[in-house]
Scaffold this motif. Sequence first.
Motif, mmCIF file in Angstrom:
data_model
loop_
_atom_site.group_PDB
_atom_site.id
_atom_site.type_symbol
_atom_site.label_atom_id
_atom_site.label_comp_id
_atom_site.label_asym_id
_atom_site.label_seq_id
_atom_site.Cartn_x
_atom_site.Cartn_y
_atom_site.Cartn_z
ATOM 1 N N ASP A 23 0.757 -1.201 0.051
ATOM 2 C CA ASP A 23 0.219 0.063 0.422
ATOM 3 C C ASP A 23 0.742 1.470 0.175
ATOM 4 O OD1 ASP A 23 -1.409 2.674 1.399
ATOM 5 O OD2 ASP A 23 -3.367 0.515 1.126
ATOM 6 N N GLU A 24 0.823 2.240 -0.946
ATOM 7 C CA GLU A 24 1.250 3.463 -0.418
ATOM 8 C C GLU A 24 1.335 4.317 0.261
ATOM 9 O OE1 GLU A 24 -1.842 5.770 -3.705
ATOM 10 O OE2 GLU A 24 -0.035 5.451 -4.821
ATOM 11 N N ARG A 25 0.713 4.314 1.286
ATOM 12 C CA ARG A 25 -0.108 4.980 2.352
ATOM 13 C C ARG A 25 1.295 4.355 3.342
ATOM 14 N NH1 ARG A 25 -5.760 3.990 3.650
ATOM 15 N NH2 ARG A 25 -5.348 1.943 2.473
ATOM 16 N N ARG A 26 1.836 3.285 3.410
ATOM 17 C CA ARG A 26 2.812 2.754 4.482
ATOM 18 C C ARG A 26 4.206 3.636 4.429
ATOM 19 N NH1 ARG A 26 2.285 -2.996 5.773
ATOM 20 N NH2 ARG A 26 4.808 -3.298 6.196
ATOM 21 N N ASN A 27 4.481 3.881 5.890
ATOM 22 C CA ASN A 27 5.023 5.060 5.825
ATOM 23 C C ASN A 27 7.020 4.445 5.531
ATOM 24 O OD1 ASN A 27 4.071 7.022 6.442
ATOM 25 N ND2 ASN A 27 3.912 5.936 9.009
ATOM 26 N N ALA A 28 6.784 2.713 5.531
ATOM 27 C CA ALA A 28 7.964 1.699 6.374
ATOM 28 C C ALA A 28 8.797 1.929 4.322
ATOM 29 C CB ALA A 28 7.658 0.288 6.465
ATOM 30 N N ARG A 29 7.101 2.065 3.391
ATOM 31 C CA ARG A 29 7.555 1.579 2.012
ATOM 32 C C ARG A 29 8.198 3.340 1.931
ATOM 33 N NH1 ARG A 29 3.142 1.109 -2.794
ATOM 34 N NH2 ARG A 29 4.150 1.816 -3.936
ATOM 35 N N GLN A 30 7.483 4.439 1.796
ATOM 36 C CA GLN A 30 8.426 5.262 1.528
ATOM 37 C C GLN A 30 9.872 5.699 1.885
ATOM 38 O OE1 GLN A 30 7.052 7.233 -0.896
ATOM 39 N NE2 GLN A 30 4.784 6.963 -0.611
ATOM 40 N N ILE A 31 9.984 4.926 3.386
ATOM 41 C CA ILE A 31 11.511 4.858 4.032
ATOM 42 C C ILE A 31 12.663 3.956 3.206
ATOM 43 C CG2 ILE A 31 12.440 4.962 5.950
ATOM 44 C CD1 ILE A 31 9.953 5.509 7.603
ATOM 45 N N ALA A 32 11.912 3.033 3.260
ATOM 46 C CA ALA A 32 12.659 1.955 2.354
ATOM 47 C C ALA A 32 13.140 2.542 1.009
ATOM 48 C CB ALA A 32 12.962 0.776 1.970
ATOM 49 N N ASP A 33 11.741 2.925 0.114
ATOM 50 C CA ASP A 33 12.689 3.321 -1.414
ATOM 51 C C ASP A 33 13.733 4.672 -1.355
ATOM 52 O OD1 ASP A 33 10.172 2.123 -2.372
ATOM 53 O OD2 ASP A 33 8.811 3.512 -2.977
ATOM 54 N N LEU A 34 13.276 5.696 0.304
ATOM 55 C CA LEU A 34 14.684 6.472 -0.399
ATOM 56 C C LEU A 34 15.761 6.281 0.274
ATOM 57 C CD1 LEU A 34 11.758 9.464 1.116
ATOM 58 C CD2 LEU A 34 12.890 9.200 -1.235
ATOM 59 N N ILE A 35 16.365 5.700 1.507
ATOM 60 C CA ILE A 35 16.973 5.268 2.352
ATOM 61 C C ILE A 35 17.500 3.740 2.325
ATOM 62 C CG2 ILE A 35 17.331 7.714 3.352
ATOM 63 C CD1 ILE A 35 16.570 5.949 6.127
ATOM 64 N N VAL A 36 17.220 2.692 1.914
ATOM 65 C CA VAL A 36 17.375 1.814 1.559
ATOM 66 C C VAL A 36 17.645 1.807 0.056
ATOM 67 C CG1 VAL A 36 17.210 -0.904 1.599
ATOM 68 C CG2 VAL A 36 16.546 0.472 3.628
ATOM 69 N N ALA A 37 19.668 1.389 -0.008
ATOM 70 C CA ALA A 37 20.382 1.542 -1.563
ATOM 71 C C ALA A 37 21.882 1.194 -0.971
ATOM 72 C CB ALA A 37 20.029 3.012 -1.543
ATOM 73 N N PRO A 38 21.886 0.276 -1.879
ATOM 74 C CA PRO A 38 23.691 0.241 -1.875
ATOM 75 C C PRO A 38 24.581 1.245 -1.177
ATOM 76 C CG PRO A 38 23.298 -0.214 -3.939
ATOM 77 C CD PRO A 38 21.954 0.614 -3.623
ATOM 78 N N THR A 39 24.431 2.348 -1.299
ATOM 79 C CA THR A 39 25.840 3.386 -0.791
ATOM 80 C C THR A 39 24.977 4.207 0.845
ATOM 81 O OG1 THR A 39 23.973 5.033 -2.520
ATOM 82 C CG2 THR A 39 26.990 3.824 -2.896
ATOM 83 N N LEU A 40 23.728 4.251 0.672
ATOM 84 C CA LEU A 40 23.517 4.609 1.686
ATOM 85 C C LEU A 40 22.763 3.555 2.840
ATOM 86 C CD1 LEU A 40 20.541 6.625 -0.144
ATOM 87 C CD2 LEU A 40 22.969 7.147 0.619
ATOM 88 N N LEU A 41 22.005 2.796 2.968
ATOM 89 C CA LEU A 41 21.293 2.369 4.225
ATOM 90 C C LEU A 41 21.366 1.173 4.165
ATOM 91 C CD1 LEU A 41 20.572 2.843 7.688
ATOM 92 C CD2 LEU A 41 18.359 2.584 7.125
ATOM 93 N N ARG A 42 21.789 -0.413 4.649
ATOM 94 C CA ARG A 42 21.618 -1.789 3.980
ATOM 95 C C ARG A 42 20.068 -1.956 4.764
ATOM 96 N NH1 ARG A 42 25.589 -2.665 7.398
ATOM 97 N NH2 ARG A 42 24.717 -3.588 8.950
ATOM 98 N N ALA A 43 19.407 -3.097 4.004
ATOM 99 C CA ALA A 43 17.981 -3.210 4.214
ATOM 100 C C ALA A 43 18.145 -3.890 6.232
ATOM 101 C CB ALA A 43 17.483 -4.820 3.149
ATOM 102 N N ASP A 44 18.943 -4.418 5.869
ATOM 103 C CA ASP A 44 19.150 -4.917 7.708
ATOM 104 C C ASP A 44 18.779 -3.875 8.686
ATOM 105 O OD1 ASP A 44 22.086 -4.211 7.261
ATOM 106 O OD2 ASP A 44 22.248 -6.362 8.141
ATOM 107 N N GLN A 45 19.356 -3.217 8.606
ATOM 108 C CA GLN A 45 19.938 -1.635 9.263
ATOM 109 C C GLN A 45 17.947 -0.929 9.261
ATOM 110 O OE1 GLN A 45 22.731 -0.576 7.149
ATOM 111 N NE2 GLN A 45 24.136 0.734 8.334
ATOM 112 N N PHE A 46 17.023 -1.139 8.425
ATOM 113 C CA PHE A 46 15.708 -0.312 8.905
ATOM 114 C C PHE A 46 14.826 -1.445 9.078
ATOM 115 C CE2 PHE A 46 11.940 0.776 6.396
ATOM 116 C CZ PHE A 46 11.180 1.506 6.952
ATOM 117 N N HIS A 47 14.174 -0.963 10.528
ATOM 118 C CA HIS A 47 13.703 -1.894 11.246
ATOM 119 C C HIS A 47 12.012 -1.322 11.025
ATOM 120 C CE1 HIS A 47 16.714 -3.617 12.394
ATOM 121 N NE2 HIS A 47 17.193 -2.463 13.087
#
Length: 238
Positions: free
Chosen positions: A75-99
């Motif tokens: 769902d596009e209303r999920r905050n987690a989806r937006q956060i992951a799209d913005l900062i979970v990336a190879p040169t930024l935050l690893r997926a296992d660092q976002f809870h």
Amino acid sequence: MRIHVLASPESAAERAADWLRTEIGRACAQRSRCLIALSGGRTPWRMLSDMRRLRVHWHDLQVFQVDERVVPENDERRNARQIADLIVAPTLLRADQFHAMPVERNDLAAGADDYAQLLREHAGTPPALDVIQLGLGADGHTASLVPRDPLLEERDRDVGLSAPYQGTARMTLTFRVLDAARHRLWLVTGADKATALRRLWDGDPSVPAGRVARESAFVFADSAAAAELPAEIRSPHP
């Protein structure tokens, strides 16, 4: 509580991003890691976009959620989806660092308990996060602590479930966690927030935001949201 008034939502987000970058660096220097919790909203998304361009200690960062809507994972209303799209990336935050909050669980109460346990494992009891980033609703709510909800009186739990609000139930950190953080970062923009921001500034306990601890609290607001603040502090700063 300290407030910084900027001319526009974009400049408020930019200043908040720079402040958060500095606090992440300070926490990492002092404790070799930084624990933060993020809220949702258009202006916080701008802040995270700005952080992508800054030198941030991404590898020493653990990111949690302040609150989340109980809606499907895609769902596009999920905050987690937006956060992951913005900062979970190879040169930024690893997926296992976002809870992400486990709002897809059939047993939401158990999911809230599990998330509280995760917080305690990382940050102690009650969890003492380095920075909690908060937004402010026009009705004075913050996180998913909304007016007249019984969850406002919860003092023994770190993560709770709110009654349906604006069409969805929510999972949220409670006042106990918000108050235990080393810093609270408020990001408030828009003319519809002007009255609520004045009540926050006044520490008005009749609205949820006014009940959050004021120590080590930093507010970044645009001039529209600051319209009802005292004259000496509502003028935009460069």
